[in-house]
Design an enzyme around this catalytic site. Structure first.
Site, mmCIF file in Angstrom:
data_model
loop_
_atom_site.group_PDB
_atom_site.id
_atom_site.type_symbol
_atom_site.label_atom_id
_atom_site.label_comp_id
_atom_site.label_asym_id
_atom_site.label_seq_id
_atom_site.Cartn_x
_atom_site.Cartn_y
_atom_site.Cartn_z
ATOM 1 N N ASN A 12 24.883 -20.640 34.966
ATOM 2 C CA ASN A 12 23.717 -20.478 34.106
ATOM 3 C C ASN A 12 23.409 -19.006 33.854
ATOM 4 O O ASN A 12 23.098 -18.588 32.743
ATOM 5 C CB ASN A 12 22.519 -21.173 34.759
ATOM 6 C CG ASN A 12 21.308 -21.147 33.865
ATOM 7 O OD1 ASN A 12 21.401 -21.567 32.723
ATOM 8 N ND2 ASN A 12 20.205 -20.634 34.359
ATOM 9 N N VAL A 40 16.744 -25.590 37.525
ATOM 10 C CA VAL A 40 16.619 -24.176 37.167
ATOM 11 C C VAL A 40 17.567 -23.830 36.017
ATOM 12 O O VAL A 40 17.210 -23.132 35.063
ATOM 13 C CB VAL A 40 16.902 -23.284 38.386
ATOM 14 C CG1 VAL A 40 17.027 -21.828 37.967
ATOM 15 C CG2 VAL A 40 15.809 -23.461 39.414
ATOM 16 N N ASP A 57 -6.669 -5.899 -4.264
ATOM 17 C CA ASP A 57 -5.515 -6.771 -4.038
ATOM 18 C C ASP A 57 -5.590 -7.483 -2.696
ATOM 19 O O ASP A 57 -4.830 -8.413 -2.440
ATOM 20 C CB ASP A 57 -4.207 -5.957 -4.085
ATOM 21 C CG ASP A 57 -3.857 -5.547 -5.504
ATOM 22 O OD1 ASP A 57 -4.257 -6.267 -6.432
ATOM 23 O OD2 ASP A 57 -3.188 -4.515 -5.674
ATOM 24 N N ASP A 113 4.341 -6.165 -8.215
ATOM 25 C CA ASP A 113 3.753 -5.241 -9.174
ATOM 26 C C ASP A 113 4.888 -4.542 -9.894
ATOM 27 O O ASP A 113 5.987 -4.433 -9.363
ATOM 28 C CB ASP A 113 2.950 -4.154 -8.436
ATOM 29 C CG ASP A 113 1.613 -4.662 -7.974
ATOM 30 O OD1 ASP A 113 1.057 -5.536 -8.650
ATOM 31 O OD2 ASP A 113 1.129 -4.176 -6.939
ATOM 32 N N ASP A 116 -1.403 -2.984 -3.995
ATOM 33 C CA ASP A 116 -1.690 -1.646 -3.490
ATOM 34 C C ASP A 116 -3.175 -1.297 -3.543
ATOM 35 O O ASP A 116 -3.665 -0.524 -2.752
ATOM 36 C CB ASP A 116 -0.869 -0.591 -4.256
ATOM 37 C CG ASP A 116 -0.961 -0.768 -5.769
ATOM 38 O OD1 ASP A 116 -1.799 -1.579 -6.226
ATOM 39 O OD2 ASP A 116 -0.201 -0.102 -6.494
HETATM 40 P P1 ATP Z 1 0.988 -2.463 -11.798
HETATM 41 O O1 ATP Z 1 -0.079 -3.501 -11.695
HETATM 42 O O2 ATP Z 1 2.326 -2.968 -12.080
HETATM 43 O O3 ATP Z 1 0.953 -1.440 -10.720
HETATM 44 P P2 ATP Z 1 -0.359 -0.686 -13.548
HETATM 45 O O4 ATP Z 1 -0.254 0.513 -12.708
HETATM 46 O O5 ATP Z 1 -0.176 -0.509 -15.012
HETATM 47 O O6 ATP Z 1 0.671 -1.768 -13.193
HETATM 48 P P3 ATP Z 1 -3.144 -0.717 -13.158
HETATM 49 O O7 ATP Z 1 -3.089 0.441 -12.279
HETATM 50 O O8 ATP Z 1 -4.077 -1.825 -12.874
HETATM 51 O O9 ATP Z 1 -1.741 -1.387 -13.282
HETATM 52 O O10 ATP Z 1 -3.422 -0.165 -14.615
HETATM 53 C C1 ATP Z 1 -3.778 -1.023 -15.672
HETATM 54 C C2 ATP Z 1 -3.884 -0.235 -16.971
HETATM 55 O O11 ATP Z 1 -4.950 0.699 -16.868
HETATM 56 C C3 ATP Z 1 -2.654 0.583 -17.289
HETATM 57 O O12 ATP Z 1 -1.738 -0.117 -18.049
HETATM 58 C C4 ATP Z 1 -3.239 1.745 -18.083
HETATM 59 O O13 ATP Z 1 -3.353 1.389 -19.445
HETATM 60 C C5 ATP Z 1 -4.615 1.909 -17.509
HETATM 61 N N1 ATP Z 1 -4.607 2.990 -16.525
HETATM 62 C C6 ATP Z 1 -3.808 3.138 -15.460
HETATM 63 N N2 ATP Z 1 -4.101 4.230 -14.757
HETATM 64 C C7 ATP Z 1 -5.142 4.791 -15.379
HETATM 65 C C8 ATP Z 1 -5.938 5.938 -15.122
HETATM 66 N N3 ATP Z 1 -5.711 6.736 -14.077
HETATM 67 N N4 ATP Z 1 -6.923 6.221 -15.993
HETATM 68 C C9 ATP Z 1 -7.169 5.423 -17.029
HETATM 69 N N5 ATP Z 1 -6.476 4.331 -17.316
HETATM 70 C C10 ATP Z 1 -5.479 4.014 -16.519
#
Ligand code: ATP
Length: 860
Positions: free
Chosen positions: A697, A281, A608, A328, A604
């Site tokens: 123990n 035990v 992804d 990111d 996010d």
């Molecule tokens: P991470 O990947 O680090 O979060 P991020 O936010 O720049 O970076 P995405 O959200 O994929 O990545 O955006 C990619 C690109 O798209 C950005 O660099 C920007 O030029 C363009 N972008 C981001 N948000 C918008 C939006 N709401 N409308 C139009 N273009 C956008």
């Protein structure tokens, strides 16, 4: 209402019959319905009661052998033995119950923390509520990445696509509509204007009214299959279970041998039987797995307190051996507090119109924009610079849209043309992408001229200049058209007229810089992955110190062209990936894993999820993350902060170290007990009575082991290389050390017996030496590397509490005469006590010398 009918009714009819409207319910009405119909939750398996946990403590063969032993002793009139064994059994079960229920409570609390939320219209405004609080009639807003929180009849769909595999088995997302259907018998998968709990939005935007909640949903109908929540066992727990089983068999064999030798030596059968059972035990490490579970569970709560919610228990273990953290940029390494710093355009008014219209953020009652920081920054700007009034923002109306996604890197909104005829389509997005879709440039005064190569270069230059200042740059364009088909993004987002750039700053997080420094010392490689422009990304990476080791930046497009082998070869030379699409993340994870590295990956967005699942530690974002990405991750950050990942890794290392120490300690103690009894039996000595073994123990297994489990992190824990995940939990050296420490304990115990004259005094001294030596050993085990002289006493309160508390229990047996008599012990004189103390100090010294030798080896 009959469930079948919702999809054939118009949205108006649905809303009317649910006594709701397009503005949703009032808070008061929602509350009333919640009370009336109960929460929107699937019934779960019943929680274990304390009593049922207590009962499971007896589901152990050795406990039953012990109970049998107590009964036999009782029948033979050995009342004292019988009673003490009973007490030991009871105490064991109570301790086990306390540990297990604590672990369960911690897990339950975590589940609450990870509870899903939903965005609904209440009192006409957008509100975020717990998904459990949804009621029939609530209007729910949906966007890409959301998990559908209840069964909904759609009111609005802007290219909404939903993945329904959880219900229909079909993994290709279904395009949803809001129009009513004709076929009352349509199968679940064909009800295109409905979405159901447990499915996920993969694309687009929309809204719907709740038609069923909780067990009334389609998911509820099949929830019977899900009700029993399976308990997940971690690889480490499994490994320890195996170790424990092997040792158990070994111990039972040795106990049988001891029984045999005793009988041959002419000892009383009952005494030998009880000795053998007690030893079995004591030495079977049945408590080991329980201690590990509670250490893991407590570690999880601590991590939650520091902003990292563990969704799967095995992650706690894996975290400690993380070698690469892919993160990111936006929001994790930076603050996600965007401010427009610069605009560049020939026609500011038109640019501001594009910023205002092509924008999903809405104003709250204080005129503060709500929504994605990139978008709110633009609204902030046009309000602050007084290009638009709050009223104008509120009155925006769109005629069509194509939502942003990180693959296209564009977003589009169509509004009524200022002339009142046809539409004006505004597009914004990444400059390099958008510029390729432009054929003209807007000029001041209203004209548009063709965009030649030279002018393109000029614009790209301006973009680069802004990017070099770590600005995130968006480009804007428009086109006028009589009408458009918004399901065809390629056609709508082409032949555009460029109208300007806006650069916004997103400052890096100061704590991220520190955390990256910590990573460097801890042998962990930080990697930045971003959708942003390469120059912006590099500017921020340099500011944070990610590229200080000479690694370079790579573009998603370049990655695309690389062969798998090329990437595998180069992956350790790349510190920044820019302009990547989510699927690139999966390739990066795979390349690292092929090198045998343990990879953490943040994410996010809805796309992804595959990378989060593929990574050893998928890290979801609590604030900006979509439900889908959170669902795919092993850990969710409540503050979206890179530094929190590093803190969690540190916690993971601490927990692993503590479990290692604890298990080593427990097994060394067991080895000591077995070796001492085995040798004594062979020599024909009456070393210890069965109750002594059981008592020792009980005293040493419980508190000291737990105290080791909750030790604070060692100072240099983040100055060590990550643990090699391929190494076994116990290396050959660990096993050797367990046997050596056990042998030392046994020798000291036998020495005490001999010094005490091999009689009842000897037994008393051996009893005290074995138990106290184990407690001293526990102090030595506090660090597996550093000497006890390097620790600060006040930083280890639990350890000292366990040490003195257990020692007091032991000494109480000696100084309370009736208890002493019960244990069959005698009082000792000062010399004998000092002898015992001396032997215990030898034990501690022995462990310290062992560590010292290990340190010497290590430094060579
Ligand atoms: P991470 O990947 O680090 O979060 P991020 O936010 O720049 O970076 P995405 O959200 O994929 O990545 O955006 C990619 C690109 O798209 C950005 O660099 C920007 O030029 C363009 N972008 C981001 N948000 C918008 C939006 N709401 N409308 C139009 N273009 C956008």
């Amino acid at each position: 209402m009959e469930q079948k009918g919702w999809h054939i009714l118009s949205t108006r009819e649905v809303l009317d019959s649910l006594q709701s409207g397009t503005e949703g319910l009032t808070n008061a009405e929602a509350e009333r319905r919640l009370v009336q119909n109960g929460p929107n939750k699937l019934e779960e398996g019943k929680r274990k009661t304390l009593f049922s946990i207590f009962l499971t403590q007896f589901a152990d063969l050795m406990i039953w052998v012990l109970i049998a032993a107590a009964a036999i002793s009782g029948v033979l009139g050995e009342w004292v033995d019988s009673a003490i064994i009973a007490v030991v059994i009871l105490l064991n079960a109570i301790l086990g119950t306390i540990q297990e229920s604590k672990a369960e409570a911690a897990l339950e609390a975590l589940k609450q923390m990870a509870a899903p939320t939903a965005r609904v219209l209440r009192d006409g405004a957008v509100a975020k509520v717990a998904a459990a609080d949804l009621v029939v009639g609530d209007v729910v807003l949906l966007e890409a990445g959301d998990s559908i929180p209840a069964d909904l009849r759609l009111i609005e769909s802007a290219s909404l696509k939903v993945e329904e595999s959880a219900l229909t088995g079909e993994s290709v997302p279904v395009e949803k509509i809001s129009d009513s259907l004709d076929d009352p018998e349509a199968a679940l998968g064909d009800r295109l204007n409905m979405t159901h709990m447990g499915t996920n939005v993969t694309y687009g935007r929309g809204s719907g009214v709740v038609i069923a909640t909780g067990m009334n949903t389609q998911m509820g109908a099949i929830a019977g299959q899900l009700a029993s929540t399976r308990k997940e066992i971690t690889p480490l727990q499994r490994k320890l279970n195996q170790i424990s089983n092997v040792i158990s068999v070994g111990v039972i064999c040795i106990a049988a041998v001891i029984f045999g030798i005793g009988l041959l030596g002419g000892r009383e059968p009952l005494e030998m039987f009880l000795t053998a059972v007690s030893l079995a035990v004591a030495a079977i490490p049945e408590g080991m797995v329980a201690v590990v579970t509670i250490v893991l569970a407590m570690g999880m709560s601590r991590m939650a307190g520091r902003g990292a919610i563990i969704r799967r228990l095995p992650a706690v273990e894996t975290l400690g051996s993380t070698q690469v953290i892919c993160s990111d940029k936006t929001g994790t390494l930076t603050q996600n507090r965007m401010t427009v710093k610069k605009i560049w355009s020939e026609d500011t008014e038109l640019l501001c119109d594009a910023m205002g219209h092509c924008n999903d953020s809405k104003l709250d009652e204080n005129n503060k924009p709500l929504g994605d920081p990139t978008e709110t920054a633009l609204i902030d700007y046009i309000l602050k610079e007084q290009h638009w009034s709050a009223e104008e923002v509120r009155l925006r109306k769109r005629m069509g849209e194509i939502p942003f996604d990180s693959e296209r890197k564009l977003s589009t909104v169509a509004v009524e043309h200022p002339s009142g005829e046809g539409m004006r389509i505004f597009v914004k997005g990444a400059p390099d992408v958008l510029l390729n879709r432009c054929v003209q440039e807007h000029r001041s005064g209203g004209g548009a001229v063709p965009l030649d190569a030279e002018r393109r270069l000029e614009i790209e230059k301006v973009n680069e200049e802004m990017a070099k200042q770590a600005l995130r740059v968006l480009a804007f364009a428009y086109k006028d058209a009589p009408a458009a088909d918004f399901t065809d993004a390629g056609a709508v987002e082409s032949q555009l007229t460029f109208c300007g750039l806006a650069g916004m700053i997103d400052p890096s997080r100061p704590e991220a810089r520190e955390a990256i420094d910590v990573c460097r010392h801890a042998g962990i490689l930080p990697v930045m992955i971003t959708g942003d422009h390469k120059i912006t990304a590099v500017a921020i990476a340099e500011d944070l110190g990610i590229l200080s080791d000479g690694r370079k930046a790579l573009l998603g497009a370049e990655l695309e062209k690389m062969s798998e082998e090329d990437l595998d070869r180069q992956v350790d030379r790349i510190g920044v990936y820019a302009r990547v699409a989510p699927e690139h993340k999966t390739r990066i994870v795979a390349a690292w894993q092929k090198r045998g590295q343990v990879v953490a990956m943040t994410g996010d967005g809805v796309n992804d999820a595959p990378a989060l699942k593929a990574a050893d530690i998928g890290v979801g974002m609590g604030i900006t993350g979509t439900d889908v990405s959170k669902g795919a991750s092993d850990m969710v950050l409540t503050d979206d902060n890179f530094a929190t990942i590093v803190t969690a890794v540190k916690e993971g290392r601490r927990i692993f170290n503590n479990i290692h120490k604890t298990v080593r300690f427990l097994l060394s103690c067991n080895a000591g007990e077995v070796l001492a009894i085995l040798t004594a039996t062979m020599a024909g000595w009456h070393l210890l009575a069965p109750i002594h073994i059981l008592w020792i123990n009980l005293v040493t297994d419980a508190f000291p082991a737990l105290a080791l489990g909750v030790e604070p992190a060692e100072k240099d824990i983040m100055d060590r290389k990550p643990r090699d995940s391929k190494l076994p939990f116990f290396t050959g050296r660990d096993w050797r050390s367990i046997v050596i420490v056990g042998a030392a304990e046994a020798i000291l115990t036998l020495a005490a017996y001999v010094l005490g004259g091999k009689g009842i005094v000897g037994t008393t001294m051996a009893f005290l030496t074995l138990s106290l030596a184990q407690l001293f050993a526990c102090i030595g085990f506090q660090s597996e590397r550093h000497s006890i002289f390097s620790i600060k006493v006040k930083e280890h309160p639990m350890l000292w509490l366990a040490f003195f508390g257990s020692a007091m229990l032991q000494i109480m047996v000696m100084i309370i005469p009736p208890v002493r008599n019960l244990f069959g012990l005698v009082p000792l004189d000062a010399v004998q006590w000092l002898t015992i103390l001396g032997l215990c100090l030898v034990m501690l010294g022995f462990i310290e010398v062992q560590k010292w030798i290990a340190r010497l080896r290590h430094s060579n």
